[in-house]
Design a protein around this motif. Structure first.
Motif, PDB file in Angstrom:
ATOM      1  N   PHE A  60      -3.503  -9.974 -29.367  1.00 37.12           N
ATOM      2  CA  PHE A  60      -3.105 -10.072 -27.969  1.00 37.12           C
ATOM      3  C   PHE A  60      -4.206  -9.493 -27.085  1.00 37.12           C
ATOM      4  CE2 PHE A  60       0.663  -9.251 -30.548  1.00 37.12           C
ATOM      5  CZ  PHE A  60       1.442 -10.360 -30.248  1.00 37.12           C
ATOM      6  N   ILE A  61      -4.163  -9.878 -25.817  1.00 35.52           N
ATOM      7  CA  ILE A  61      -4.974  -9.231 -24.788  1.00 35.52           C
ATOM      8  C   ILE A  61      -3.988  -8.604 -23.816  1.00 35.52           C
ATOM      9  CG2 ILE A  61      -6.601  -9.521 -22.880  1.00 35.52           C
ATOM     10  CD1 ILE A  61      -7.804 -11.889 -24.417  1.00 35.52           C
ATOM     11  N   GLU A  62      -4.074  -7.271 -23.692  1.00 33.14           N
ATOM     12  CA  GLU A  62      -3.217  -6.552 -22.760  1.00 33.14           C
ATOM     13  C   GLU A  62      -3.886  -6.550 -21.389  1.00 33.14           C
ATOM     14  OE1 GLU A  62      -0.799  -2.416 -22.839  1.00 33.14           O
ATOM     15  OE2 GLU A  62      -2.948  -2.259 -23.246  1.00 33.14           O
ATOM     16  N   VAL A  63      -3.096  -6.854 -20.361  1.00 32.22           N
ATOM     17  CA  VAL A  63      -3.601  -6.918 -18.988  1.00 32.22           C
ATOM     18  C   VAL A  63      -2.829  -5.906 -18.149  1.00 32.22           C
ATOM     19  CG1 VAL A  63      -3.979  -8.399 -16.973  1.00 32.22           C
ATOM     20  CG2 VAL A  63      -4.031  -9.397 -19.283  1.00 32.22           C
ATOM     21  N   ILE A  64      -3.559  -5.024 -17.464  1.00 30.66           N
ATOM     22  CA  ILE A  64      -2.927  -4.050 -16.574  1.00 30.66           C
ATOM     23  C   ILE A  64      -3.620  -4.136 -15.216  1.00 30.66           C
ATOM     24  CG2 ILE A  64      -2.436  -1.617 -16.143  1.00 30.66           C
ATOM     25  CD1 ILE A  64      -2.558  -1.188 -19.196  1.00 30.66           C
ATOM     26  N   ASN A  65      -2.825  -4.375 -14.175  1.00 34.57           N
ATOM     27  CA  ASN A  65      -3.319  -4.398 -12.795  1.00 34.57           C
ATOM     28  C   ASN A  65      -2.631  -3.282 -12.020  1.00 34.57           C
ATOM     29  OD1 ASN A  65      -4.995  -6.865 -12.673  1.00 34.57           O
ATOM     30  ND2 ASN A  65      -3.079  -7.860 -13.217  1.00 34.57           N
ATOM     31  N   ASP A  66      -3.415  -2.525 -11.256  1.00 34.32           N
ATOM     32  CA  ASP A  66      -2.885  -1.439 -10.442  1.00 34.32           C
ATOM     33  C   ASP A  66      -3.534  -1.557  -9.065  1.00 34.32           C
ATOM     34  OD1 ASP A  66      -2.673   1.246  -9.204  1.00 34.32           O
ATOM     35  OD2 ASP A  66      -1.812   1.794 -11.142  1.00 34.32           O
ATOM     36  N   SER A  67      -2.725  -1.887  -8.065  1.00 34.70           N
ATOM     37  CA  SER A  67      -3.229  -2.089  -6.699  1.00 34.70           C
ATOM     38  C   SER A  67      -2.595  -1.087  -5.746  1.00 34.70           C
ATOM     39  CB  SER A  67      -2.898  -3.496  -6.204  1.00 34.70           C
ATOM     40  OG  SER A  67      -3.472  -4.469  -7.030  1.00 34.70           O
ATOM     41  N   LYS A  68      -3.432  -0.469  -4.933  1.00 33.57           N
ATOM     42  CA  LYS A  68      -2.945   0.440  -3.901  1.00 33.57           C
ATOM     43  C   LYS A  68      -3.327  -0.163  -2.554  1.00 33.57           C
ATOM     44  CE  LYS A  68      -2.848   4.363  -6.882  1.00 33.57           C
ATOM     45  NZ  LYS A  68      -3.481   5.518  -7.398  1.00 33.57           N
ATOM     46  N   PHE A  69      -2.285  -0.491  -1.766  1.00 39.63           N
ATOM     47  CA  PHE A  69      -2.470  -1.153  -0.489  1.00 39.63           C
ATOM     48  C   PHE A  69      -2.520  -0.153   0.646  1.00 39.63           C
ATOM     49  CE2 PHE A  69      -0.786  -4.306  -3.302  1.00 39.63           C
ATOM     50  CZ  PHE A  69      -1.428  -5.473  -2.932  1.00 39.63           C
ATOM     51  N   GLU A  70      -3.392  -0.441   1.594  1.00 42.70           N
ATOM     52  CA  GLU A  70      -3.525   0.414   2.771  1.00 42.70           C
ATOM     53  C   GLU A  70      -2.258   0.331   3.622  1.00 42.70           C
ATOM     54  OE1 GLU A  70      -7.063  -0.773   4.846  1.00 42.70           O
ATOM     55  OE2 GLU A  70      -8.360  -0.225   3.175  1.00 42.70           O
ATOM     56  N   PRO A  71      -1.983   1.370   4.384  1.00 41.87           N
ATOM     57  CA  PRO A  71      -0.816   1.348   5.273  1.00 41.87           C
ATOM     58  C   PRO A  71      -0.916   0.220   6.301  1.00 41.87           C
ATOM     59  CG  PRO A  71      -1.675   3.573   5.052  1.00 41.87           C
ATOM     60  CD  PRO A  71      -2.671   2.653   4.406  1.00 41.87           C
ATOM     61  N   THR A  72       0.235  -0.321   6.659  1.00 43.18           N
ATOM     62  CA  THR A  72       0.339  -1.323   7.725  1.00 43.18           C
ATOM     63  C   THR A  72       1.456  -0.882   8.666  1.00 43.18           C
ATOM     64  OG1 THR A  72       1.959  -2.649   6.521  1.00 43.18           O
ATOM     65  CG2 THR A  72      -0.373  -3.201   6.174  1.00 43.18           C
ATOM     66  N   ALA A  73       1.619  -1.589   9.762  1.00 47.90           N
ATOM     67  CA  ALA A  73       2.686  -1.248  10.714  1.00 47.90           C
ATOM     68  C   ALA A  73       4.051  -1.345  10.047  1.00 47.90           C
ATOM     69  CB  ALA A  73       2.621  -2.172  11.926  1.00 47.90           C
ATOM     70  N   SER A  74       4.236  -2.343   9.187  1.00 51.71           N
ATOM     71  CA  SER A  74       5.542  -2.501   8.543  1.00 51.71           C
ATOM     72  C   SER A  74       5.716  -1.601   7.319  1.00 51.71           C
ATOM     73  CB  SER A  74       5.758  -3.963   8.141  1.00 51.71           C
ATOM     74  OG  SER A  74       4.779  -4.353   7.206  1.00 51.71           O
ATOM     75  N   LYS A  75       4.603  -1.118   6.772  1.00 55.17           N
ATOM     76  CA  LYS A  75       4.654  -0.220   5.612  1.00 55.17           C
ATOM     77  C   LYS A  75       3.672   0.923   5.838  1.00 55.17           C
ATOM     78  CE  LYS A  75       6.197  -3.719   2.488  1.00 55.17           C
ATOM     79  NZ  LYS A  75       5.961  -4.567   1.373  1.00 55.17           N
ATOM     80  N   PRO A  76       4.054   1.888   6.702  1.00 54.72           N
ATOM     81  CA  PRO A  76       3.132   2.963   7.080  1.00 54.72           C
ATOM     82  C   PRO A  76       2.697   3.849   5.913  1.00 54.72           C
ATOM     83  CG  PRO A  76       5.308   3.300   8.067  1.00 54.72           C
ATOM     84  CD  PRO A  76       5.334   1.979   7.385  1.00 54.72           C
ATOM     85  N   GLU A  77       3.433   3.845   4.814  1.00 54.35           N
ATOM     86  CA  GLU A  77       3.048   4.637   3.639  1.00 54.35           C
ATOM     87  C   GLU A  77       2.109   3.866   2.710  1.00 54.35           C
ATOM     88  OE1 GLU A  77       3.994   7.867   3.161  1.00 54.35           O
ATOM     89  OE2 GLU A  77       4.821   7.661   5.176  1.00 54.35           O
ATOM     90  N   GLY A  78       1.881   2.604   3.019  1.00 56.85           N
ATOM     91  CA  GLY A  78       1.121   1.770   2.108  1.00 56.85           C
ATOM     92  C   GLY A  78       2.038   1.248   1.023  1.00 56.85           C
ATOM     93  N   GLU A  79       1.437   0.715  -0.016  1.00 63.95           N
ATOM     94  CA  GLU A  79       2.243   0.155  -1.100  1.00 63.95           C
ATOM     95  C   GLU A  79       1.472   0.291  -2.404  1.00 63.95           C
ATOM     96  OE1 GLU A  79       4.601  -4.029  -2.016  1.00 63.95           O
ATOM     97  OE2 GLU A  79       3.449  -3.817  -0.179  1.00 63.95           O
TER      98      GLU A  79
END
Length: 175
Positions: A60-79
């Motif tokens: 198998f090939i294991e795939v891991i993605n980890d994204s940290k999104f910058e804050p926006t007006a609708s999500k001030p804490e980011g995501e």
């Protein structure tokens, strides 16, 4: 003459054994750890790390993605988005399959579309999505843009609508 025939037979056998044991040959350029930036996904910028690792004796090939999104007006804490998955080879269908599990609860089962893929461009199309709108679909493409650079794009289609690109990631292989 018998030695030549034996040698040719052994070479043919060895090549076939290697080919049978390497269903991921076209994906080897992905192996390793990657980092970069993303855009889209709700008009937000992200920092992303991605890992493609051969696991379980190369089955198998294991795939891991980890994204940290910058804050926006609708999500001030980011995501913070995480998805993990496994790429496997379905011998019965002679297909590469990618099962991807998202922190939001979606599970995408993609197949690699050989007719649309090449040595530098891979197209994965969903054949099933759990916990999404019935009749929706997704596509994930990976383009090798340099020796140590890839670009991934995620497309989403709602029922009876054309697919739209929801996000793009630019990734560079970590040393």
């Amino acid at each position: 003459m018998k030695k030549q025939i034996l040698l040719v037979s052994l070479i043919f056998f060895a090549v076939n054994v290697v080919a049978q044991n390497s269903p991921f040959q076209g994906l080897e350029f992905l192996l390793g750890n990657w980092q970069g930036t993303g855009s889209g996904f709700g008009n937000s910028q992200s920092k992303i790390t991605t890992s493609f690792q051969s696991v379980m004796n190369g089955q198998f090939i294991e795939v891991i993605n980890d994204s940290k999104f910058e804050p926006t007006a609708s999500k001030p804490e980011g995501e913070h988005h995480i998805d993990r998955g496994m790429i496997s080879f379905d011998k019965a269908r002679n297909l590469i399959v990618f099962r991807q599990f998202h922190i939001e609860g979606f599970i995408n089962q993609y197949v690699l579309i050989d007719s649309l893929s090449s040595a530098n461009f891979l197209v994965f199309q969903t054949e099933h999505i759990e916990n999404f709108v019935p009749g929706g679909s997704a596509k994930w493409t990976i383009e090798k843009t340099g020796d140590h650079e890839i670009e991934t794009k995620f497309y989403l289609a709602f029922p009876e609508q054309e697919a739209a690109c929801y996000g793009t990631n630019q990734l560079i292989r970590k040393k």
